[in-house]
Design an enzyme around this catalytic site. Structure first.
Site, PDB file in Angstrom:
ATOM      1  N   SER A 263       0.828  -1.203   0.000  1.00 31.21           N
ATOM      2  CA  SER A 263       0.000   0.000   0.000  1.00 31.21           C
ATOM      3  C   SER A 263       0.870   1.263   0.000  1.00 31.21           C
ATOM      4  O   SER A 263       1.754   1.393  -0.843  1.00 31.21           O
ATOM      5  CB  SER A 263      -0.959  -0.051   1.190  1.00 31.21           C
ATOM      6  OG  SER A 263      -1.952   0.934   1.097  1.00 31.21           O
ATOM      7  N   LYS A 267       4.542   2.243  -2.061  1.00 28.09           N
ATOM      8  CA  LYS A 267       5.047   3.462  -2.698  1.00 28.09           C
ATOM      9  C   LYS A 267       6.442   3.780  -2.156  1.00 28.09           C
ATOM     10  O   LYS A 267       7.370   4.106  -2.915  1.00 28.09           O
ATOM     11  CB  LYS A 267       4.109   4.636  -2.429  1.00 28.09           C
ATOM     12  CG  LYS A 267       2.627   4.404  -2.748  1.00 28.09           C
ATOM     13  CD  LYS A 267       1.793   5.623  -2.395  1.00 28.09           C
ATOM     14  CE  LYS A 267       0.352   5.302  -2.085  1.00 28.09           C
ATOM     15  NZ  LYS A 267      -0.415   4.666  -3.129  1.00 28.09           N
ATOM     16  N   TRP A 354      -9.383   0.467  -6.113  1.00 26.68           N
ATOM     17  CA  TRP A 354      -8.844   1.750  -5.675  1.00 26.68           C
ATOM     18  C   TRP A 354      -7.384   1.897  -6.111  1.00 26.68           C
ATOM     19  O   TRP A 354      -6.922   2.986  -6.434  1.00 26.68           O
ATOM     20  CB  TRP A 354      -8.966   1.837  -4.154  1.00 26.68           C
ATOM     21  CG  TRP A 354      -8.580   3.138  -3.534  1.00 26.68           C
ATOM     22  CD1 TRP A 354      -7.502   3.383  -2.727  1.00 26.68           C
ATOM     23  CD2 TRP A 354      -9.292   4.383  -3.618  1.00 26.68           C
ATOM     24  NE1 TRP A 354      -7.493   4.696  -2.316  1.00 26.68           N
ATOM     25  CE2 TRP A 354      -8.588   5.335  -2.841  1.00 26.68           C
ATOM     26  CE3 TRP A 354     -10.451   4.787  -4.268  1.00 26.68           C
ATOM     27  CZ2 TRP A 354      -8.988   6.654  -2.704  1.00 26.68           C
ATOM     28  CZ3 TRP A 354     -10.860   6.109  -4.133  1.00 26.68           C
ATOM     29  CH2 TRP A 354     -10.139   7.021  -3.364  1.00 26.68           C
ATOM     30  N   HIS A 405      -7.466  -5.504  -0.845  1.00 31.40           N
ATOM     31  CA  HIS A 405      -6.236  -4.780  -0.500  1.00 31.40           C
ATOM     32  C   HIS A 405      -5.640  -5.382   0.763  1.00 31.40           C
ATOM     33  O   HIS A 405      -6.100  -5.115   1.877  1.00 31.40           O
ATOM     34  CB  HIS A 405      -6.609  -3.311  -0.278  1.00 31.40           C
ATOM     35  CG  HIS A 405      -5.438  -2.383  -0.168  1.00 31.40           C
ATOM     36  ND1 HIS A 405      -4.672  -2.013  -1.245  1.00 31.40           N
ATOM     37  CD2 HIS A 405      -4.921  -1.732   0.902  1.00 31.40           C
ATOM     38  CE1 HIS A 405      -3.737  -1.168  -0.853  1.00 31.40           C
ATOM     39  NE2 HIS A 405      -3.862  -0.985   0.451  1.00 31.40           N
TER      40      HIS A 405
END
Length: 423
Positions: A263, A267, A354, A405
């Site tokens: 998540s 990044k 998402w 997720h």
């Protein structure tokens, strides 16, 4: 009457604020045509034709774009001091399968300091095992059912389901995230794992008065400059500091190191891998917007949405592209390409719209020409693979699994198989 009028005014303001928030699109048919910035064309317009062109010119140009316009620059200081404290060690952890080491890295500048607490498991009788370097969301003690693992003293987001109140770690939160961290399976497969609570480096809130940032401030500075680092770059910086120590330590100084993140920490994983080429492989799990997903697709979370919800994650310069993704001088395929020639793995989840699974895959596909320079295979087809049909090529790996997720055992199985094959 006055109180009723005030209530009505408040409701109208809330409604107006809600209506002004960016809306997410999930319809592939609604995506407007877009053109990606060229990966292998230098700023001068010259085509990149070989490794030297890539490493000496184009890679540096791309890195500078992400640093200036998205993640932010890390301020320079020669005054930062590091100290290491060994907190605890055991050679009979995880039912006798692992060596456990807990240590703290303290960084100080003047009267300000941060303390990064690291939990390391290493498989027994495996010299110099490859090591996953990873962040967790609620403290090292939440990743494993091991009473010897120390609670973090850092600020933690409240989570009643995890027994966390008043932003403090508690015994009730011990082991609540073991489903994401199959520690025994990892060491049984010959890997080590070092994990850190990301809030030790920078608490995940829109507040630059704590965490690592104040250690770098100039006189009278209270927040980063528009082109300076946000939280994601800070977490990437912290991962490199953990790597510094692991490359010095006698039990891991000959190991390979794999930067892993999920998540928002996916990044950070990608930016850490781009910023620090000592990471031998990089893994992005459901990293979405600002991570592996192409920004120009504007599916699910967008630049405007992420900057509105998490204004502290990126450099302030990134706000210039809210709703204007087509003006970005880069896109995320170029971030993936910054890992070349090191192996990079991108993972998606089918129900995680998402994070734009297709956009995550396409970034890997359009990054592949950088790997071709090194005669490594990326994702040559533009067709996303079927669910649970992983790709383990020498340059770029990918899978999309069923579900939402999260991080599952299936994900870890693919990461270990990919790293065994390519490291």
């Amino acid at each position: 009457m006055k109180s009723i009028s005030l209530l009505i005014a408040t409701c109208l303001l809330l409604a107006k604020t809600a209506s002004s928030q960016p809306k997410a699109n999930y319809d592939e048919e609604a995506i407007l045509p877009y053109t990606l910035p060229p990966l292998l064309v230098n700023n001068s317009g010259r085509k990149v034709e070989n490794i030297a062109d890539w490493e000496h010119t184009r890679r540096k140009e791309i890195f500078a774009l992400f640093e200036q316009e998205m993640f932010g620059k890390v301020p320079k200081t020669d005054a930062l001091q590091r100290s290491v404290s060994i907190l605890e060690e055991s050679d009979s952890a995880l039912h006798g399968k692992a060596i456990r080491k807990q240590f703290a890295l303290t960084f100080a500048h003047g009267e300000k300091n941060i303390r990064i607490q690291v939990l390391l498991y290493l498989p027994k009788n495996v010299p110099s095992p490859p090591v996953f370097v990873s962040y967790n969301f609620y403290g090292n003690h939440t990743t494993v059912d091991d009473p010897a693992v120390m609670l973090t003293p850092s600020w933690i987001p409240n989570n009643k389901g995890f027994g966390i109140t008043e932003h403090k770690a508690t015994e009730a939160s011990r082991g609540v995230r073991t489903s994401r961290w199959p520690m025994e399976k990892i060491v049984e497969n010959g890997f080590g794992i070092a994990t850190v609570y990301y809030g030790d480096v920078d608490p995940d809130r829109d507040d630059f008065t704590d965490g690592v940032h104040p250690l770098f401030y100039a006189a009278n500075q209270t927040k980063p400059k528009p082109d300076e680092w946000g939280a994601i770059a800070a977490w990437a910086w912290g991962a490199s500091r953990v790597l510094d120590y692991l490359k010095e330590a006698p039990y891991t100084n000959a190991s390979k190191f794999i930067m892993f993140g999920h998540s928002r920490l996916g990044k950070a994983s990608l930016w850490a891998g781009a910023s620090d080429q000592r990471f031998d492989a990089v893994i992005s799990n459901d990293s979405g917007c600002g991570g592996a997903a192409l920004s120009r697709r504007k599916i699910g979370e967008t630049v405007a949405i992420i900057n509105s919800a998490f204004p502290h994650w990126f450099a302030d310069n990134f706000n210039e592209y809210n709703g204007k993704e087509e003006n970005l001088p880069y896109d995320q395929h170029m971030l993936i390409a910054l890992m070349a020639p090191r192996p990079v793995y991108i993972a998606s989840a089918a129900e995680d719209l998402w994070a734009d699974p297709k956009g995550e895959f396409l970034s890997g596909h359009f990054a592949s020409p950088a790997y071709a320079l090194y005669k490594k295979t990326g994702l040559p087809s533009e067709q996303q693979p079927a669910i649970s049909e992983p790709i383990h090529h020498s340059g770029i790996g990918y899978h999309i699994r069923p579900g939402k997720h999260d991080v599952k055992d299936y994900d870890w199985e693919q990461y270990m198989a990919f790293c065994r094959k390519n490291l």
